[in-house]
Design an enzyme around this catalytic site. Structure first.
Site, PDB file in Angstrom:
ATOM      1  N   GLY A 107     116.963  83.131   9.658  1.00  0.00           N
ATOM      2  CA  GLY A 107     115.865  84.042   9.942  1.00  0.00           C
ATOM      3  C   GLY A 107     115.391  83.904  11.366  1.00  0.00           C
ATOM      4  CE  LYS A 157     104.777  73.931  13.798  1.00  0.00           C
ATOM      5  NZ  LYS A 157     104.989  74.755  12.621  1.00  0.00           N
ATOM      6  CG  ASN A 187      98.954  79.608   7.659  1.00  0.00           C
ATOM      7  OD1 ASN A 187      99.626  80.624   7.655  1.00  0.00           O
ATOM      8  ND2 ASN A 187      99.096  78.680   8.586  1.00  0.00           N
ATOM      9  CD  GLU A 205     106.210  77.588   4.213  1.00  0.00           C
ATOM     10  OE1 GLU A 205     107.171  76.813   4.287  1.00  0.00           O
ATOM     11  OE2 GLU A 205     105.843  78.301   5.180  1.00  0.00           O
TER      12      GLU A 205
END
Length: 339
Positions: free
Chosen positions: A9, A204, A212, A285
């Protein structure tokens, strides 16, 4: 050096083109229209003002490629879990598997220490599928910082960044990590070795675990989430809970919470990856970014009321929209390392 990119991807495709340009023998696992375009026209990368096209073997069937020196898993965490058995034909006796995903990895406790030695994170590896099929001894941990996107099938656009973090779960300075770093450098990528890659994984993840889901729940862009007093405070409290969990299990945080949030605010009106997934009707996710942190909190007996609340809302939103994957029923805190 034979390198298979499993999941060609946006990030995987970018890595593939650059590694190929650096002289590696690269092959791709892809699917659908993207795969057909790569087979017909090669994989195109739009990099700055250049168009780079590389031709390399591409297939949806790993059996066509055989054993590799490295398999870079550039899928989302739930996708990697789903295809674990499919990777077996790529795995020779010395094949290393590079986990290039966001969130806490399924191998997190491998080699970490005696108290929770080889505890297995059920939120990201239900039933120990990856642990048993791939094996944690194969793993090289990775963090991914470039921003890329697929503009059309077979075409990747690079937006910014070329840095990748690398490290062994057992904290060793291995020859296989050095060889991989050399291949990345030959392809004009920027690898950085970490004595403990878990520290960089947490840095991270620290922002991803709050920005998110809050963004996906509210529709707000990153700059708004990080500056609005209410959502900024919520994000900060989630990050403090996560920091306590990470430190409980030996991680260190090289920046403080306020600096991390301010850095996110400076990115501007960015739509987080989870918000983009919701917009496009793609599976979110969530487990690797947040459920796994909750699971570790329970294991370490650390209360996480802010994480719990946002996770419950995001899970319900995902279920209502049909965007949250259903895994087998497990009891995370009871699922210790089973042989």
């Amino acid at each position: 050096m034979k390198i298979c990119i499993y999941g060609a991807g946006a990030i995987g495709g970018y890595m593939a083109v650059m590694l190929k340009r650096g002289g590696a023998d690269v092959s791709l696992i892809a699917r659908g229209a993207h795969l057909e375009a790569i087979r017909e026209n090669g994989l195109k990368l739009l990099l700055d003002d250049r168009e780079i096209v590389e031709h390399m073997p591409a297939t949806s069937d790993p059996r066509e490629l055989g054993a590799q020196d490295y398999v870079v898993v550039a899928l989302k965490a739930h996708q990697a879990w789903q295809v674990a058995e499919d990777m077996v034909p790529l795995l020779g006796p010395d094949t290393a598997v590079v986990t290039a995903q966001n969130g806490l990895p399924w191998w997190y406790f491998h080699g970490l220490g005696p108290e929770f030695a080889d505890y297995r994170l059920q939120s990201v590896d239900p039933g120990n599928r990856q642990w048993n099929v791939i094996g944690p001894e194969r793993v090289i941990g990775a963090t991914v910082y470039p921003a890329t996107t697929i503009t059309e099938p077979g075409v990747i656009k690079h937006i910014y960044g070329n840095q990748f973090g690398l490290g062994e779960p057992d904290r060793s300075e291995s020859a296989r990590v050095k060889r991989l770093a050399e291949a990345l450098e030959a392809g004009e990528l920027s690898p950085r070795f970490y004595d403990d890659i878990r520290n960089d994984i947490w840095i991270k993840l620290w922002g991803n675990l709050c920005f998110n889901p809050i963004s996906a729940l509210t529709g707000a862009t990153l700059d708004v989430v990080a500056t609005d007093p209410g959502t900024r405070t919520l994000a900060r409290n989630m990050m403090l809970e996560a920091q306590a969990i990470g430190e409980k299990f030996g991680a260190t945080f090289r920046v403080d919470v306020e600096r991390r949030i301010n850095g996110a605010a400076k990115v501007g009106a960015h739509r987080t990856s989870m918000l983009q997934d919701v917009d496009k009707g793609r599976t979110i996710e969530l487990d690797a970014l947040l459920t796994s942190v909750q699971e570790m909190g329970r294991l370490g007996e650390i209360e996480t009321p802010f994480i719990d609340s946002v996770l419950a809302l995001a899970q319900q939103m995902g279920r209502v929209k049909g965007l949250y994957p259903v895994f087998p029923e497990t009891d995370p805190v009871q699922e210790k390392a089973a042989s």
